[in-house]
Design a protein around this motif. Structure first.
Motif, PDB file in Angstrom:
ATOM      1  N   ILE A  81       0.834  -1.209   0.000  1.00  0.00           N
ATOM      2  CA  ILE A  81       0.000   0.000   0.000  1.00  0.00           C
ATOM      3  C   ILE A  81       0.869   1.261   0.000  1.00  0.00           C
ATOM      4  CG2 ILE A  81      -1.620   1.359   1.387  1.00  0.00           C
ATOM      5  CD1 ILE A  81      -2.878  -1.306   2.284  1.00  0.00           C
ATOM      6  N   GLU A  82       1.915   1.249   0.813  1.00  0.00           N
ATOM      7  CA  GLU A  82       2.744   2.448   0.963  1.00  0.00           C
ATOM      8  C   GLU A  82       3.686   2.659  -0.219  1.00  0.00           C
ATOM      9  OE1 GLU A  82       2.666   4.790   3.324  1.00  0.00           O
ATOM     10  OE2 GLU A  82       0.927   3.784   4.241  1.00  0.00           O
ATOM     11  N   ASN A  83       4.281   1.585  -0.720  1.00  0.00           N
ATOM     12  CA  ASN A  83       5.379   1.735  -1.680  1.00  0.00           C
ATOM     13  C   ASN A  83       5.224   0.953  -2.965  1.00  0.00           C
ATOM     14  OD1 ASN A  83       6.958   3.298   0.249  1.00  0.00           O
ATOM     15  ND2 ASN A  83       7.252   1.353   1.343  1.00  0.00           N
ATOM     16  N   ARG A  84       4.175   0.142  -3.084  1.00  0.00           N
ATOM     17  CA  ARG A  84       4.029  -0.774  -4.224  1.00  0.00           C
ATOM     18  C   ARG A  84       5.273  -1.637  -4.367  1.00  0.00           C
ATOM     19  NH1 ARG A  84      -0.469   1.010  -3.389  1.00  0.00           N
ATOM     20  NH2 ARG A  84      -2.007   1.522  -4.989  1.00  0.00           N
ATOM     21  N   GLN A  85       5.723  -2.185  -3.220  1.00  0.00           N
ATOM     22  CA  GLN A  85       6.879  -3.067  -3.171  1.00  0.00           C
ATOM     23  C   GLN A  85       6.526  -4.321  -2.378  1.00  0.00           C
ATOM     24  OE1 GLN A  85      10.136  -2.487  -4.656  1.00  0.00           O
ATOM     25  NE2 GLN A  85       8.859  -0.977  -5.710  1.00  0.00           N
ATOM     26  N   GLY A  86       7.416  -5.318  -2.439  1.00  0.00           N
ATOM     27  CA  GLY A  86       7.244  -6.517  -1.639  1.00  0.00           C
ATOM     28  C   GLY A  86       6.568  -7.652  -2.399  1.00  0.00           C
ATOM     29  N   LEU A  87       6.272  -8.707  -1.677  1.00  0.00           N
ATOM     30  CA  LEU A  87       5.728  -9.939  -2.256  1.00  0.00           C
ATOM     31  C   LEU A  87       4.461  -9.708  -3.063  1.00  0.00           C
ATOM     32  CD1 LEU A  87       5.855 -13.098  -2.337  1.00  0.00           C
ATOM     33  CD2 LEU A  87       4.431 -13.066  -0.276  1.00  0.00           C
ATOM     34  N   PHE A  88       3.629  -8.754  -2.662  1.00  0.00           N
ATOM     35  CA  PHE A  88       2.327  -8.587  -3.289  1.00  0.00           C
ATOM     36  C   PHE A  88       2.382  -7.934  -4.671  1.00  0.00           C
ATOM     37  CE2 PHE A  88      -0.449  -8.716   0.836  1.00  0.00           C
ATOM     38  CZ  PHE A  88      -0.029 -10.022   1.028  1.00  0.00           C
ATOM     39  N   VAL A  89       3.578  -7.569  -5.154  1.00  0.00           N
ATOM     40  CA  VAL A  89       3.673  -6.986  -6.499  1.00  0.00           C
ATOM     41  C   VAL A  89       3.624  -8.050  -7.594  1.00  0.00           C
ATOM     42  CG1 VAL A  89       5.025  -5.039  -5.640  1.00  0.00           C
ATOM     43  CG2 VAL A  89       6.215  -7.009  -6.659  1.00  0.00           C
ATOM     44  N   ASP A  90       3.703  -9.323  -7.205  1.00  0.00           N
ATOM     45  CA  ASP A  90       3.716 -10.416  -8.182  1.00  0.00           C
ATOM     46  C   ASP A  90       2.557 -11.371  -7.934  1.00  0.00           C
ATOM     47  OD1 ASP A  90       6.134  -9.572  -9.374  1.00  0.00           O
ATOM     48  OD2 ASP A  90       7.299 -10.601  -7.825  1.00  0.00           O
ATOM     49  N   SER A  91       2.248 -12.180  -8.953  1.00  0.00           N
ATOM     50  CA  SER A  91       1.364 -13.319  -8.735  1.00  0.00           C
ATOM     51  C   SER A  91       2.150 -14.375  -7.969  1.00  0.00           C
ATOM     52  CB  SER A  91       0.871 -13.871 -10.069  1.00  0.00           C
ATOM     53  OG  SER A  91       1.946 -14.420 -10.798  1.00  0.00           O
ATOM     54  N   PRO A  92       1.522 -15.446  -7.483  1.00  0.00           N
ATOM     55  CA  PRO A  92       2.234 -16.395  -6.619  1.00  0.00           C
ATOM     56  C   PRO A  92       3.378 -17.165  -7.281  1.00  0.00           C
ATOM     57  CG  PRO A  92      -0.110 -16.549  -6.232  1.00  0.00           C
ATOM     58  CD  PRO A  92       0.071 -15.681  -7.443  1.00  0.00           C
ATOM     59  N   GLY A  93       3.445 -17.218  -8.595  1.00  0.00           N
ATOM     60  CA  GLY A  93       4.509 -17.984  -9.256  1.00  0.00           C
ATOM     61  C   GLY A  93       5.394 -17.086 -10.092  1.00  0.00           C
ATOM     62  N   ASN A  94       6.719 -17.171  -9.920  1.00  0.00           N
ATOM     63  CA  ASN A  94       7.651 -16.316 -10.655  1.00  0.00           C
ATOM     64  C   ASN A  94       8.337 -17.000 -11.824  1.00  0.00           C
ATOM     65  OD1 ASN A  94       7.090 -14.289  -8.842  1.00  0.00           O
ATOM     66  ND2 ASN A  94       9.181 -14.076  -8.059  1.00  0.00           N
ATOM     67  N   THR A  95       8.330 -18.339 -11.847  1.00  0.00           N
ATOM     68  CA  THR A  95       9.009 -19.072 -12.915  1.00  0.00           C
ATOM     69  C   THR A  95       8.132 -20.227 -13.383  1.00  0.00           C
ATOM     70  OG1 THR A  95      10.161 -20.400 -11.239  1.00  0.00           O
ATOM     71  CG2 THR A  95      11.356 -18.509 -12.149  1.00  0.00           C
ATOM     72  N   LEU A  96       8.364 -20.660 -14.615  1.00  0.00           N
ATOM     73  CA  LEU A  96       7.556 -21.749 -15.165  1.00  0.00           C
ATOM     74  C   LEU A  96       8.313 -22.461 -16.273  1.00  0.00           C
ATOM     75  CD1 LEU A  96       4.698 -20.338 -17.457  1.00  0.00           C
ATOM     76  CD2 LEU A  96       6.728 -19.035 -16.846  1.00  0.00           C
ATOM     77  N   SER A  97       7.850 -23.655 -16.551  1.00  0.00           N
ATOM     78  CA  SER A  97       8.401 -24.451 -17.656  1.00  0.00           C
ATOM     79  C   SER A  97       7.265 -24.879 -18.577  1.00  0.00           C
ATOM     80  CB  SER A  97       9.101 -25.707 -17.135  1.00  0.00           C
ATOM     81  OG  SER A  97      10.244 -25.392 -16.373  1.00  0.00           O
ATOM     82  N   TYR A  98       7.531 -24.836 -19.866  1.00  0.00           N
ATOM     83  CA  TYR A  98       6.645 -25.423 -20.878  1.00  0.00           C
ATOM     84  C   TYR A  98       7.444 -26.528 -21.568  1.00  0.00           C
ATOM     85  CZ  TYR A  98       3.087 -21.722 -20.656  1.00  0.00           C
ATOM     86  OH  TYR A  98       2.082 -20.881 -20.255  1.00  0.00           O
ATOM     87  N   LEU A  99       6.923 -27.740 -21.548  1.00  0.00           N
ATOM     88  CA  LEU A  99       7.678 -28.883 -22.042  1.00  0.00           C
ATOM     89  C   LEU A  99       6.927 -29.642 -23.125  1.00  0.00           C
ATOM     90  CD1 LEU A  99       8.948 -30.364 -18.641  1.00  0.00           C
ATOM     91  CD2 LEU A  99      10.047 -28.634 -20.078  1.00  0.00           C
ATOM     92  N   ARG A 100       7.679 -30.178 -24.053  1.00  0.00           N
ATOM     93  CA  ARG A 100       7.128 -31.151 -24.992  1.00  0.00           C
ATOM     94  C   ARG A 100       7.350 -32.547 -24.419  1.00  0.00           C
ATOM     95  NH1 ARG A 100       5.291 -29.951 -29.734  1.00  0.00           N
ATOM     96  NH2 ARG A 100       5.906 -31.935 -30.659  1.00  0.00           N
ATOM     97  N   LEU A 101       6.416 -33.427 -24.677  1.00  0.00           N
ATOM     98  CA  LEU A 101       6.540 -34.801 -24.196  1.00  0.00           C
ATOM     99  C   LEU A 101       7.700 -35.496 -24.895  1.00  0.00           C
ATOM    100  CD1 LEU A 101       2.788 -35.906 -24.263  1.00  0.00           C
ATOM    101  CD2 LEU A 101       4.129 -35.252 -22.255  1.00  0.00           C
ATOM    102  N   PRO A 102       8.325 -36.464 -24.235  1.00  0.00           N
ATOM    103  CA  PRO A 102       9.325 -37.280 -24.931  1.00  0.00           C
ATOM    104  C   PRO A 102       8.702 -37.927 -26.171  1.00  0.00           C
ATOM    105  CG  PRO A 102       9.334 -37.735 -22.567  1.00  0.00           C
ATOM    106  CD  PRO A 102       8.142 -36.876 -22.823  1.00  0.00           C
ATOM    107  N   GLU A 103       9.492 -38.095 -27.200  1.00  0.00           N
ATOM    108  CA  GLU A 103       8.958 -38.612 -28.466  1.00  0.00           C
ATOM    109  C   GLU A 103       8.382 -40.013 -28.321  1.00  0.00           C
ATOM    110  OE1 GLU A 103      11.763 -38.279 -31.597  1.00  0.00           O
ATOM    111  OE2 GLU A 103      11.906 -36.087 -31.468  1.00  0.00           O
ATOM    112  N   ASN A 104       8.867 -40.758 -27.342  1.00  0.00           N
ATOM    113  CA  ASN A 104       8.362 -42.123 -27.142  1.00  0.00           C
ATOM    114  C   ASN A 104       7.265 -42.189 -26.076  1.00  0.00           C
ATOM    115  OD1 ASN A 104       9.875 -41.609 -24.883  1.00  0.00           O
ATOM    116  ND2 ASN A 104      11.030 -43.542 -24.924  1.00  0.00           N
ATOM    117  N   SER A 105       6.668 -41.067 -25.762  1.00  0.00           N
ATOM    118  CA  SER A 105       5.634 -41.040 -24.723  1.00  0.00           C
ATOM    119  C   SER A 105       4.452 -41.926 -25.107  1.00  0.00           C
ATOM    120  CB  SER A 105       5.122 -39.610 -24.508  1.00  0.00           C
ATOM    121  OG  SER A 105       3.961 -39.614 -23.700  1.00  0.00           O
ATOM    122  N   PRO A 106       3.927 -42.707 -24.151  1.00  0.00           N
ATOM    123  CA  PRO A 106       2.724 -43.511 -24.443  1.00  0.00           C
ATOM    124  C   PRO A 106       1.506 -42.652 -24.752  1.00  0.00           C
ATOM    125  CG  PRO A 106       3.270 -43.587 -22.101  1.00  0.00           C
ATOM    126  CD  PRO A 106       4.431 -42.935 -22.790  1.00  0.00           C
TER     127      PRO A 106
END
Length: 586
Positions: A362-387
């Motif tokens: 509220i005071e500074n627009r700083q701290g944990l609340f400036v972000d959504s709960p997740g800061n990093t992510l992965s997008y993966l393709r399945l292994p080519e031999n996936s069932p």
């Protein structure tokens, strides 16, 4: 239009004008864009109708992290899925924004524009090269711009500024560093391969591991309402914004060689209020979202004829695909206890810590609340031999599109059926199937427009989706075995995940704990102009009728393999130009 300033009205009774050039039904992500763009011409009169209220002055909407508090509140439609066959007949809550800005005002802010392959696939599916990446890139650049993170840190290596645009939506990488951020990056670089580091997904390659980009500027949420309907736009004399009002039906106002004309909208603010008619001289643009758009069409006699008759609605346009082909991303929390006390779990248990963190925002627009709960992510393709591929051709749009996703959360994200533990420290890996093949439907519960529709996404009802979810659960655990994680956190599977040691047990865990990533789409899908399937043509015009266009996630011809708000903005920008071009307004 009157010569007075534009009006933000709170009920239909306040309307002083009943005829406009364009009426936009739904003041959400797409509707806000369309109303803003069409009203740029002062000679064009636009009415924007929003079922919810104003977004202004609502702290929980403004602080990004507090998006997790918005389900089941006054700014949420509070939809519930019907019992899910693929989830042990469980139901789950569906959050959709019931407020100006729609779901862009209540979502968890992730900004993904989709891979180049996605847009090229849409062009193929619709027979319209105008949806190819080369053609829509200019609209993407028009939607948003990269801004500094809330803490002003050096973001070199976390984002590529050259692939971002100049539009009103503010986008940034996380503005409050969590211990998991550098660990994720280091683990990604150590593992390589399918987990390789990706500096910026919005370059068009949606495969790898990287930093979350979110609709945050200056530590605050940047929504369709704040970006496209700021005070300067609201002051336009040719734009009326009508809040707290439902469109209850599109009313047939004539006939043409294309079919019935629907240029009149019936509206009301409650079930007992008098219904009022407003008309568009040019078009009605339906932007009510993947649930409310098909509901409105069905209530108007537009949809599968037999289904309409079953709820005593007279069919006017027999369009079998209305409400069908609902696609969504299945999301599964995977919990791990950790050896560190550096997670934000105590924030949710200790009011003093929560209040101090809120005060910092509220005071500074700083701290944990400036972000959504997740800061990093992965997008993966399945292994080519996936069932997963045993019985199903690869459903992803191409090699630049992933099959699965996981988001790293530095705490216990109690989004699903498992409650927050009273003690301990945790991380959550939210795994998802983003190239989903499970398809459901939105149907009417009754002919009453104030009854919520029946929503059945049929999550995890195909072998591909189950196999893909099992694989991403394994991928999450593989990722956490990397040495940076083992040195700093030593994650151990928690709860039922600890005993889900075989594929069969992982499938059981998924069916018992999966819910939705809240990315519904496809319920009024685009198709080639002459195709006998689909709901709208490639210019988003309602098939078999005249005077109506649909502009929102319901028109997606295939679900994006990513979070969907950015593609909605892109569609709305292109739609605005299509509409302007049709009436010589460009």
């Amino acid at each position: 239009m009157s010569s007075s300033n534009a009006k933000v009205l709170s009920s239909p009774a306040e309307l002083t004008v009943r005829e406009y050039d364009f009426i936009v039904v739904g003041g959400g992500t797409a509707g806000s864009v369309v109303a803003s763009r069409l009203s740029e011409d002062p000679q064009v009169a636009v009415l924007l109708i929003e079922a919810g209220g104003s977004h202004e002055g609502l702290l929980n909407l403004e602080a990004p992290f507090l998006g997790v508090t918005l389900p089941n509140t006054a700014v949420d439609w509070n939809y519930t899925a019907v019992p899910q066959v693929g989830l042990n007949n469980r139901t789950f809550h569906y959050t959709r924004g019931y407020v100006l800005g729609g779901s862009s005002s209540v979502n968890l802010l992730t900004w993904n524009r989709g891979s180049n392959d996605l847009w090229d696939r849409w062009a193929t599916l619709t027979g319209d090269d105008g949806w190819s990446w080369n053609q829509v890139e200019k609209y993407y650049l028009k939607t948003s711009r990269l801004v500094p993170s809330a803490d002003g840190h050096d973001t070199i290596g976390q984002v590529d500024p050259s692939v971002h645009g100049y539009g009103p939506v503010q986008v940034s990488v996380p503005g409050f560093e969590l211990p998991t951020d550098s660990i994720t990056e280091t683990a990604s670089r150590e593992l390589g391969g399918r987990f390789a580091f990706n500096v910026d997904f919005n370059s068009g390659n949606f495969v790898g591991t990287g930093y979350m980009q979110s609709t945050v500027g200056g530590g605050e949420r940047s929504s369709a309402a704040t970006a496209y309907l700021p005070p300067l736009v609201q002051s336009r004399t040719n734009l009326d914004i009508l809040l707290n009002t439902r469109a209850t039906k599109l009313v047939k106002s004539g006939s043409s060689k294309l079919g019935p004309i629907f240029q009149t909208v019936e509206i009301a603010s409650s079930p007992t209020d008098k219904r009022i008619l407003v008309s568009a001289k040019k078009e009605v643009i339906v932007s009510a979202g993947a649930f409310a758009t098909p509901q409105l069409l069905l209530l108007s006699g537009i949809g599968p004829a037999n289904d309409l008759k079953s709820v005593s609605i007279t069919p006017i346009v027999d369009l079998p695909d209305v409400g069908q082909y609902l696609l969504d991303h299945a999301l599964l929390p995977n919990y791990f206890s950790v050896s560190t006390n550096g997670t934000w779990d105590d924030l949710l248990r200790n009011p003093a810590v929560f209040n101090a963190t809120l005060e910092e925002w509220i005071e500074n627009r700083q701290g944990l609340f400036v972000d959504s709960p997740g800061n990093t992510l992965s997008y993966l393709r399945l292994p080519e031999n996936s069932p997963a591929f045993n019985d199903t051709p690869d459903p992803a749009s191409g090699p630049l599109s992933p099959h699965t996703e996981f988001i790293v959360v530095d705490g216990f994200a109690a989004f699903g059926p498992v409650p927050q533990p009273a003690t301990g420290n945790y991380i959550t890996i939210l795994t998802a199937v983003v190239s989903t093949t499970s398809s459901g439907a939105v149907t009417l519960a009754s002919s009453d427009p104030f009854d919520l529709p029946l929503i059945d996404p049929r999550l995890l009802t195909t072998s591909f989706d189950i196999e893909a979810m099992i694989q991403t659960m394994k991928d999450a655990q593989t990722f956490l075995q990397a040495s940076p994680w083992q040195k700093a956190y030593r994650p151990v599977p928690f709860g039922d995940l600890a005993t889900a040691t075989t594929d069969e047990l992982k499938a059981q865990y998924a069916r018992q704990n999966t819910f939705t990533e809240s990315h519904p789409s496809g319920t009024a899908r685009m198709s080639p102009d002459q195709a006998d399937w689909g709901v709208v043509d490639s210019k988003l015009r309602l098939k078999g009728a005249q005077g109506v266009r649909v502009v929102d996630a319901s028109v997606f011809p295939a679900i994006p393999e990513c979070h969907i708000q950015a593609p909605i903005y892109v569609i709305a920008e292109r739609a605005s130009d299509l509409i302007k071009s049709a009436y010589g307004l460009l």
